[in-house]
Design a protein around this motif. Structure first.
Motif, mmCIF file in Angstrom:
data_model
loop_
_atom_site.group_PDB
_atom_site.id
_atom_site.type_symbol
_atom_site.label_atom_id
_atom_site.label_comp_id
_atom_site.label_asym_id
_atom_site.label_seq_id
_atom_site.Cartn_x
_atom_site.Cartn_y
_atom_site.Cartn_z
ATOM 1 N N TRP A 112 -4.385 14.043 6.807
ATOM 2 C CA TRP A 112 -3.665 13.359 5.719
ATOM 3 C C TRP A 112 -2.769 14.347 4.978
ATOM 4 C CZ3 TRP A 112 -2.939 8.643 3.300
ATOM 5 C CH2 TRP A 112 -2.419 8.698 2.009
ATOM 6 N N TRP A 134 3.543 8.799 10.512
ATOM 7 C CA TRP A 134 2.571 7.708 10.286
ATOM 8 C C TRP A 134 1.560 7.622 11.418
ATOM 9 C CZ3 TRP A 134 1.781 6.213 5.669
ATOM 10 C CH2 TRP A 134 2.825 6.275 4.744
ATOM 11 N N THR A 159 -0.356 8.914 -7.986
ATOM 12 C CA THR A 159 0.410 7.954 -7.211
ATOM 13 C C THR A 159 1.531 8.746 -6.543
ATOM 14 O OG1 THR A 159 2.088 6.217 -7.342
ATOM 15 C CG2 THR A 159 1.585 7.353 -9.398
ATOM 16 N N ALA A 160 1.946 8.300 -5.362
ATOM 17 C CA ALA A 160 3.044 8.998 -4.686
ATOM 18 C C ALA A 160 4.352 8.860 -5.459
ATOM 19 C CB ALA A 160 3.207 8.464 -3.271
ATOM 20 N N TYR A 179 10.928 12.604 -2.684
ATOM 21 C CA TYR A 179 11.271 11.240 -2.250
ATOM 22 C C TYR A 179 12.255 10.615 -3.239
ATOM 23 C CZ TYR A 179 10.709 6.371 -0.777
ATOM 24 O OH TYR A 179 10.949 5.082 -0.340
ATOM 25 N N ARG A 180 11.950 10.767 -4.543
ATOM 26 C CA ARG A 180 12.816 10.126 -5.548
ATOM 27 C C ARG A 180 14.211 10.738 -5.519
ATOM 28 N NH1 ARG A 180 12.084 5.647 -6.063
ATOM 29 N NH2 ARG A 180 9.880 6.153 -6.131
ATOM 30 N N HIS A 213 5.119 2.447 5.959
ATOM 31 C CA HIS A 213 4.275 2.706 4.782
ATOM 32 C C HIS A 213 3.606 1.412 4.310
ATOM 33 C CE1 HIS A 213 3.884 3.080 0.310
ATOM 34 N NE2 HIS A 213 3.236 4.172 0.667
ATOM 35 N N THR A 248 -0.336 0.583 4.265
ATOM 36 C CA THR A 248 -0.997 0.148 3.026
ATOM 37 C C THR A 248 -1.780 -1.146 3.275
ATOM 38 O OG1 THR A 248 0.750 1.178 1.730
ATOM 39 C CG2 THR A 248 -0.596 -0.435 0.597
ATOM 40 N N ALA A 267 -3.471 -1.223 -7.285
ATOM 41 C CA ALA A 267 -3.094 0.189 -7.107
ATOM 42 C C ALA A 267 -2.805 0.835 -8.453
ATOM 43 C CB ALA A 267 -1.912 0.286 -6.165
ATOM 44 N N TYR A 268 -1.906 1.797 -8.488
ATOM 45 C CA TYR A 268 -1.696 2.633 -9.675
ATOM 46 C C TYR A 268 -1.433 1.815 -10.938
ATOM 47 C CZ TYR A 268 0.045 6.458 -12.541
ATOM 48 O OH TYR A 268 0.224 7.375 -13.539
ATOM 49 N N GLY A 303 -1.223 -3.381 -4.735
ATOM 50 C CA GLY A 303 -0.304 -2.373 -4.199
ATOM 51 C C GLY A 303 0.720 -2.965 -3.247
ATOM 52 N N TRP A 362 3.453 -4.710 -4.996
ATOM 53 C CA TRP A 362 4.417 -3.785 -5.601
ATOM 54 C C TRP A 362 5.433 -3.315 -4.553
ATOM 55 C CZ3 TRP A 362 6.711 0.935 -5.373
ATOM 56 C CH2 TRP A 362 7.290 1.433 -6.532
HETATM 57 C C1 HEM Z 1 -2.005 4.870 4.027
HETATM 58 C C2 HEM Z 1 -2.386 4.964 2.792
HETATM 59 C C3 HEM Z 1 -1.444 4.702 1.660
HETATM 60 C C4 HEM Z 1 -1.565 3.706 0.759
HETATM 61 C C5 HEM Z 1 -2.674 2.679 0.684
HETATM 62 C C6 HEM Z 1 -0.426 3.809 -0.129
HETATM 63 C C7 HEM Z 1 -0.193 2.961 -1.189
HETATM 64 C C8 HEM Z 1 0.918 2.982 -1.992
HETATM 65 C C9 HEM Z 1 1.156 2.079 -3.082
HETATM 66 C C10 HEM Z 1 0.240 0.958 -3.502
HETATM 67 C C11 HEM Z 1 2.332 2.421 -3.650
HETATM 68 C C12 HEM Z 1 3.010 1.740 -4.851
HETATM 69 C C13 HEM Z 1 2.891 2.576 -6.085
HETATM 70 C C14 HEM Z 1 1.454 2.753 -6.505
HETATM 71 O O1 HEM Z 1 0.825 1.778 -6.871
HETATM 72 O O2 HEM Z 1 0.984 3.916 -6.398
HETATM 73 C C15 HEM Z 1 2.856 3.544 -2.905
HETATM 74 C C16 HEM Z 1 4.058 4.153 -3.142
HETATM 75 C C17 HEM Z 1 4.533 5.214 -2.415
HETATM 76 N N1 HEM Z 1 3.852 5.917 -1.446
HETATM 77 FE FE1 HEM Z 1 2.111 5.399 -0.595
HETATM 78 N N2 HEM Z 1 0.348 4.860 0.253
HETATM 79 C C18 HEM Z 1 -0.231 5.451 1.343
HETATM 80 C C19 HEM Z 1 0.216 6.573 2.013
HETATM 81 C C20 HEM Z 1 1.327 7.281 1.680
HETATM 82 C C21 HEM Z 1 1.768 8.485 2.339
HETATM 83 C C22 HEM Z 1 1.031 9.191 3.479
HETATM 84 C C23 HEM Z 1 2.939 8.845 1.747
HETATM 85 C C24 HEM Z 1 3.839 9.997 2.050
HETATM 86 C C25 HEM Z 1 3.507 11.135 2.459
HETATM 87 C C26 HEM Z 1 3.226 7.884 0.720
HETATM 88 C C27 HEM Z 1 4.332 7.903 -0.091
HETATM 89 C C28 HEM Z 1 4.653 6.935 -1.006
HETATM 90 C C29 HEM Z 1 5.915 6.886 -1.723
HETATM 91 C C30 HEM Z 1 7.083 7.842 -1.550
HETATM 92 C C31 HEM Z 1 5.844 5.801 -2.586
HETATM 93 C C32 HEM Z 1 6.952 5.287 -3.499
HETATM 94 C C33 HEM Z 1 7.667 4.155 -2.749
HETATM 95 C C34 HEM Z 1 8.867 3.565 -3.467
HETATM 96 O O3 HEM Z 1 9.226 4.003 -4.549
HETATM 97 O O4 HEM Z 1 9.461 2.609 -2.909
HETATM 98 N N3 HEM Z 1 2.236 6.946 0.707
HETATM 99 N N4 HEM Z 1 1.961 3.864 -1.910
#
Ligand code: HEM
Length: 294
Positions: free
Chosen positions: A47, A98, A124-125, A131-132, A240, A244, A253-254, A259, A262
């Motif tokens: 991860w 991925w 939260t990511a 990325y931003r 992504h 999720t 989520a956050y 999630g 969102w």
């Molecule tokens: C597989 C498990 C993952 C889940 C369940 C997940 C879940 C989420 C969720 C629910 C959000 C929406 C904001 C929040 O509530 O935090 C989010 C946003 C985001 N995640 Fe993940 N995530 C996962 C893996 C990853 C990985 C491995 C990365 C990158 C290395 C990543 C990068 C991002 C980014 C860049 C956003 C912002 C997206 C945007 O602004 O459109 N996530 N993620």
């Protein structure tokens, strides 16, 4: 004589640094000291590595886009296209990351995430600045995401600057305007920090570029390269979203909301909007002249 020939060899690295040219150049010791799992899950290293590789690619894409913007400003379209083609290429390994975590079930994910909060706090990511920054450069300017960077004032300043500066699409539009395709002044001289409003005039610019299959070939190549970038970016978001769905389901989520709910609307945030909307008209015959029927 051979034994008088002095062969120049680079001085060996000092024992204290314990480097070879390879390790010094690629900073392998630093690189491999950056993975610190917080759980006992054997997959956490995958991860962390996968996320760190994504971070490196986002930074690479940022640098490439900034380079392409400078080339467009210098009116060097040929080199700007070559740079942007590298951005297309970088999306392939980025999106393939991925696969490295596709084995995860909800139990796997939760046993890792349940240790992150107690160790570092609620994450939260959206707190990821690379990325931003990339998204702002692609022209999707949402100021509300700055709120996550107040604990990192330098990153907040960096992103606030990127928000206020022209995106890649803005530089493409000014290039087109300087090269005979009239883009309205209100589009070129606007406040770049507010979300871009797509319009008919820019849509017509793309339609005109593509009107003659054998004309404006380099600009059509620019358009296709931008379309490839938008596809690569949207593919990342789709992968992504599916990851999720697969590991998180309908959990809040956050922000406390589901999630997946969102994330779904973000699928419609596709860069270079008129390049896409113009495709509803490219290839249509021109409107008939009203005098034809006289
Ligand atoms: C597989 C498990 C993952 C889940 C369940 C997940 C879940 C989420 C969720 C629910 C959000 C929406 C904001 C929040 O509530 O935090 C989010 C946003 C985001 N995640 Fe993940 N995530 C996962 C893996 C990853 C990985 C491995 C990365 C990158 C290395 C990543 C990068 C991002 C980014 C860049 C956003 C912002 C997206 C945007 O602004 O459109 N996530 N993620």
């Amino acid at each position: 004589m051979n034994d008088t020939v002095k062969v120049e060899r680079p001085a060996p690295a000092s024992a204290s640094t314990e480097q070879t040219p390879y390790s010094a150049w690629l900073q392998t010791d630093v690189l491999h000291s950056l993975q610190h799992p917080v759980s006992d899950h054997p997959g956490e290293h995958a991860w962390i590595t996968s996320a760190q590789v994504s971070e490196l690619y986002w930074m690479l894409i940022i640098k490439e886009i900034q380079f392409a913007q400078a080339q467009l400003r210098a009116n060097d379209l040929t080199q700007a296209i070559r740079t942007l083609q590298r951005v297309v290429a970088h999306h392939e390994p980025l999106n393939a990351t991925w696969r490295s975590i596709a084995w995860m079930t909800p139990t796997d994910l939760l046993s890792i995430l349940s240790r992150v909060g107690p160790t570092y706090g609620k994450d939260t990511a959206l707190q990821g600045w690379t990325y931003r920054h990339m998204v702002y450069l692609l022209g999707i300017k949402q100021a509300e995401h700055l709120q996550h960077f107040t604990p990192q004032p330098k990153r907040w300043d960096q992103l606030n600057k990127a928000l206020a500066e022209p995106s890649l699409y803005d530089d493409v539009l000014s290039y087109l305007d300087r090269n005979g395709f009239g883009v309205p002044a209100a589009v070129l001289d606007r406040d770049f920090s507010v979300p871009y409003e797509p319009g008919k005039a820019v849509e017509k610019v793309w339609r005109d570029i593509y009107a003659d299959q054998n004309g404006n070939l380099e600009l059509q190549q620019l358009g296709e390269t931008l379309a490839d970038i938008a596809e690569g970016f949207s593919t990342w978001k789709y992968l992504h979203l599916m990851a999720t769905r697969r590991t998180f389901g309908g959990r809040p989520a956050y922000f406390g909301t589901e999630g997946v709910a969102w994330l779904v609307p973000t699928m419609d945030e596709i860069p270079f909007p008129e390049l896409w909307s113009a495709r509803g008209f490219i290839g249509d015959p021109p409107a008939a002249c009203p005098h034809m029927h006289k």
